[in-house]
Structure formats: structure tokens, C-alpha cells
Motif scaffolding. Structure first.
Motif, PDB file in Angstrom:
ATOM      1  N   VAL A 289       0.841  -1.195   0.000  1.00 49.70           N
ATOM      2  CA  VAL A 289       0.000   0.000   0.000  1.00 49.70           C
ATOM      3  C   VAL A 289       0.878   1.247   0.000  1.00 49.70           C
ATOM      4  N   LEU A 290       0.312   2.341  -0.467  1.00 49.53           N
ATOM      5  CA  LEU A 290       1.033   3.606  -0.444  1.00 49.53           C
ATOM      6  C   LEU A 290       0.040   4.752  -0.511  1.00 49.53           C
ATOM      7  N   GLY A 291       0.525   5.920  -0.153  1.00 47.05           N
ATOM      8  CA  GLY A 291      -0.241   7.144  -0.323  1.00 47.05           C
ATOM      9  C   GLY A 291       0.459   8.015  -1.343  1.00 47.05           C
ATOM     10  N   VAL A 292      -0.296   8.489  -2.324  1.00 42.60           N
ATOM     11  CA  VAL A 292       0.274   9.384  -3.334  1.00 42.60           C
ATOM     12  C   VAL A 292      -0.496  10.700  -3.267  1.00 42.60           C
ATOM     13  N   ASN A 293       0.240  11.782  -3.151  1.00 45.19           N
ATOM     14  CA  ASN A 293      -0.370  13.092  -2.993  1.00 45.19           C
ATOM     15  C   ASN A 293      -1.241  13.439  -4.199  1.00 45.19           C
ATOM     16  N   GLN A 294      -2.410  14.003  -3.935  1.00 44.94           N
ATOM     17  CA  GLN A 294      -3.336  14.375  -5.006  1.00 44.94           C
ATOM     18  C   GLN A 294      -2.729  15.437  -5.931  1.00 44.94           C
ATOM     19  N   ASN A 295      -1.746  16.180  -5.446  1.00 49.07           N
ATOM     20  CA  ASN A 295      -1.079  17.187  -6.268  1.00 49.07           C
ATOM     21  C   ASN A 295       0.127  16.633  -7.014  1.00 49.07           C
ATOM     22  N   ASN A 296       0.221  15.308  -7.079  1.00 54.99           N
ATOM     23  CA  ASN A 296       1.333  14.653  -7.757  1.00 54.99           C
ATOM     24  C   ASN A 296       0.778  13.643  -8.770  1.00 54.99           C
ATOM     25  N   PRO A 297       0.042  14.139  -9.782  1.00 56.58           N
ATOM     26  CA  PRO A 297      -0.614  13.220 -10.724  1.00 56.58           C
ATOM     27  C   PRO A 297       0.351  12.375 -11.543  1.00 56.58           C
ATOM     28  N   SER A 298       1.568  12.871 -11.791  1.00 55.42           N
ATOM     29  CA  SER A 298       2.513  12.072 -12.575  1.00 55.42           C
ATOM     30  C   SER A 298       2.940  10.828 -11.792  1.00 55.42           C
TER      31      SER A 298
ATOM     32  N   PHE B  42      -0.891  -0.831  -9.530  1.00 54.92           N
ATOM     33  CA  PHE B  42      -1.561  -0.425  -8.291  1.00 54.92           C
ATOM     34  C   PHE B  42      -2.994  -0.027  -8.627  1.00 54.92           C
ATOM     35  N   ILE B  43      -3.889  -0.188  -7.663  1.00 57.67           N
ATOM     36  CA  ILE B  43      -5.273   0.240  -7.850  1.00 57.67           C
ATOM     37  C   ILE B  43      -5.605   1.307  -6.814  1.00 57.67           C
ATOM     38  N   ASP B  44      -6.447   2.235  -7.221  1.00 54.32           N
ATOM     39  CA  ASP B  44      -6.893   3.299  -6.323  1.00 54.32           C
ATOM     40  C   ASP B  44      -8.015   2.727  -5.465  1.00 54.32           C
ATOM     41  N   THR B  45      -7.845   2.763  -4.159  1.00 47.56           N
ATOM     42  CA  THR B  45      -8.858   2.209  -3.243  1.00 47.56           C
ATOM     43  C   THR B  45     -10.058   3.131  -3.094  1.00 47.56           C
ATOM     44  N   GLY B  46      -9.946   4.373  -3.564  1.00 47.48           N
ATOM     45  CA  GLY B  46     -11.007   5.349  -3.379  1.00 47.48           C
ATOM     46  C   GLY B  46     -10.962   6.010  -2.010  1.00 47.48           C
ATOM     47  N   LYS B  47      -9.989   5.615  -1.184  1.00 52.68           N
ATOM     48  CA  LYS B  47      -9.832   6.191   0.150  1.00 52.68           C
ATOM     49  C   LYS B  47      -8.743   7.246   0.116  1.00 52.68           C
ATOM     50  N   GLU B  48      -8.829   8.172   1.069  1.00 53.40           N
ATOM     51  CA  GLU B  48      -7.828   9.223   1.190  1.00 53.40           C
ATOM     52  C   GLU B  48      -7.275   9.280   2.598  1.00 53.40           C
ATOM     53  N   LYS B  49      -6.107   9.858   2.705  1.00 52.80           N
ATOM     54  CA  LYS B  49      -5.447  10.111   3.985  1.00 52.80           C
ATOM     55  C   LYS B  49      -4.774  11.476   3.852  1.00 52.80           C
ATOM     56  N   ILE B  50      -4.767  12.233   4.921  1.00 54.39           N
ATOM     57  CA  ILE B  50      -4.072  13.520   4.885  1.00 54.39           C
ATOM     58  C   ILE B  50      -2.598  13.276   5.221  1.00 54.39           C
ATOM     59  N   GLY B  51      -1.735  13.711   4.325  1.00 49.61           N
ATOM     60  CA  GLY B  51      -0.296  13.567   4.516  1.00 49.61           C
ATOM     61  C   GLY B  51       0.334  14.905   4.849  1.00 49.61           C
ATOM     62  N   ARG B  52       1.648  14.927   4.910  1.00 45.85           N
ATOM     63  CA  ARG B  52       2.356  16.156   5.300  1.00 45.85           C
ATOM     64  C   ARG B  52       2.187  17.274   4.279  1.00 45.85           C
ATOM     65  N   SER B  53       1.824  16.933   3.032  1.00 48.57           N
ATOM     66  CA  SER B  53       1.637  17.952   1.993  1.00 48.57           C
ATOM     67  C   SER B  53       0.214  17.958   1.436  1.00 48.57           C
ATOM     68  N   GLY B  54      -0.748  17.473   2.242  1.00 45.01           N
ATOM     69  CA  GLY B  54      -2.136  17.505   1.799  1.00 45.01           C
ATOM     70  C   GLY B  54      -2.724  16.122   1.589  1.00 45.01           C
ATOM     71  N   PRO B  55      -3.896  16.069   0.949  1.00 44.67           N
ATOM     72  CA  PRO B  55      -4.599  14.787   0.784  1.00 44.67           C
ATOM     73  C   PRO B  55      -3.855  13.838  -0.156  1.00 44.67           C
ATOM     74  N   MET B  56      -3.874  12.568   0.232  1.00 42.14           N
ATOM     75  CA  MET B  56      -3.236  11.521  -0.558  1.00 42.14           C
ATOM     76  C   MET B  56      -4.267  10.452  -0.904  1.00 42.14           C
ATOM     77  N   ALA B  57      -4.201   9.963  -2.129  1.00 41.66           N
ATOM     78  CA  ALA B  57      -4.991   8.806  -2.523  1.00 41.66           C
ATOM     79  C   ALA B  57      -4.270   7.563  -2.022  1.00 41.66           C
ATOM     80  N   ILE B  58      -5.018   6.619  -1.486  1.00 38.00           N
ATOM     81  CA  ILE B  58      -4.438   5.361  -1.034  1.00 38.00           C
ATOM     82  C   ILE B  58      -4.542   4.347  -2.165  1.00 38.00           C
ATOM     83  N   LEU B  59      -3.395   3.834  -2.554  1.00 38.39           N
ATOM     84  CA  LEU B  59      -3.304   2.837  -3.616  1.00 38.39           C
ATOM     85  C   LEU B  59      -2.827   1.522  -3.027  1.00 38.39           C
ATOM     86  N   LYS B  60      -3.202   0.423  -3.686  1.00 40.81           N
ATOM     87  CA  LYS B  60      -2.687  -0.875  -3.237  1.00 40.81           C
ATOM     88  C   LYS B  60      -2.413  -1.779  -4.421  1.00 40.81           C
ATOM     89  N   PHE B  61      -1.578  -2.755  -4.126  1.00 37.05           N
ATOM     90  CA  PHE B  61      -1.103  -3.705  -5.126  1.00 37.05           C
ATOM     91  C   PHE B  61      -1.075  -5.067  -4.446  1.00 37.05           C
TER      92      PHE B  61
END
Length: 162
Positions: free
Chosen positions: A122-131, A141-160
Motif C-alpha cells: 500500500v502507499l499514499g500518493v499526494n493528489q497534487n502529484n498526478p505524474s 496499483f489500484i486506487d482504493t477510493g480512500k484518502e489520507k491527509i499527509g504532510r503535503s495535503g490529501p493523498m490517494a491510497i493505492l494498493k497492489f
């Protein structure tokens, strides 16, 4: 002509990787989303649940990430067989060559070999980091549809799944 996938491999960080990892550079904006390798590696030395991984092109370290089995994984997954991928980066001179995707495509066999109890990454990827999100999704990886707030804002939670 050989493909980049033929030259990229994953290995646990070893002493000969430290100096090249110390020389890593990233764009200033990338540092909002990830860590340079050495600070992340130093955390691994203090925490046995963190597994430092070098991404090699040939025998040269060109990337880095950590597989974390510690308590932080619970913010991303409730599976007891999950592991958190964090601090993923490719050294600036090697970006844009397909190394990130090639390394992520090797994640499943690497985890099966070194952390055989793990069934998902699993990982969190910042919503402001689309690349970065595009690279992870392109590697399976698949997007779980869940979010977590990280040090630089909201992150999408992905899993593999392994």
C-alpha cells in the motif's frame, strides 16, 4: 537495443550503495512528496520493520524506496499482511527513462522473495502529484477510493496485491 526493464533491478541497500544514494538530487517540488534516500535510509537503521531498497540500473543505484512493516501501515490497510511503500524516488538525472515503472514491475517477485508473508503493498500518493499516481497505476496499483491527509495535503491510497 535492450529495453530499460532488462537493466533495472531491486536489491536491499548495501554499503556500496550509500555514497551514490547520498549524491541523489530531486526537483524542489518533489521534496514535498517524498524524501531523499539517506534520511529515509537512516530511519531504517533505527527501525528493523523498515526494509530499504535500492533501484539499480546495471550496478548503479538510481532509485530508492522503503518497505515499512511498522504501525504506519494501519493508516493505509487493515490487512495484517500489508506493507507500506514509502520514500519512493528516482535520482533526477535518471527520471523520465521508464526506471520507476520498470522497478515497480519487479515489486511482486521482490516482495515474494524478501518478505514472503506480505500479500499487499500500500502507499499514499499526494493528489497534487498526478505524474506519480499515473506511474503507480500503470505498474498495477489500484486506487482504493480512500484518502489520507499527509504532510503535503490529501493523498490517494493505492494498493497492489502480491
Amino acid at each position: 537495443m535492450k529495453k530499460i526493464e532488462d537493466h533495472v533491478s531491486l536489491t536491499k541497500v548495501a554499503p556500496q550503495h550509500i555514497e551514490p544514494l547520498r549524491e541523489f538530487t530531486l526537483h524542489k517540488h518533489q521534496l514535498a512528496f517524498t524524501s531523499l534516500p539517506i534520511p529515509a535510509y537512516e530511519k531504517c537503521l533505527l527501525d528493523q520493520k523498515r526494509f530499504p531498497v535500492a533501484i539499480l540500473e546495471g550496478d548503479r543505484p538510481v532509485g530508492f524506496f522503503v518497505l515499512d512493516q511498522g504501525a504506519d501501515v494501519w493508516a493505509y490497510s487493515k490487512s495484517t499482511h500489508a506493507i507500506l511503500l514509502r520514500a519512493f524516488s528516482i535520482n533526477l538525472p535518471y527520471q523520465g527513462q521508464g526506471i520507476a515503472k520498470a522497478s515497480l514491475q519487479q515489486l511482486k517477485p521482490f516482495v515474494k522473495t524478501h518478505l514472503p508473508h506480505c500479500r499487499e503493498v500500500v502507499l499514499g500518493v499526494n493528489q497534487n502529484n498526478p505524474s506519480a499516481k499515473k506511474v503507480y497505476l500503470g505498474a498495477g496499483f489500484i486506487d482504493t477510493g480512500k484518502e489520507k491527509i499527509g504532510r503535503s495535503g490529501p493523498m490517494a491510497i493505492l494498493k497492489f496485491f502480491i
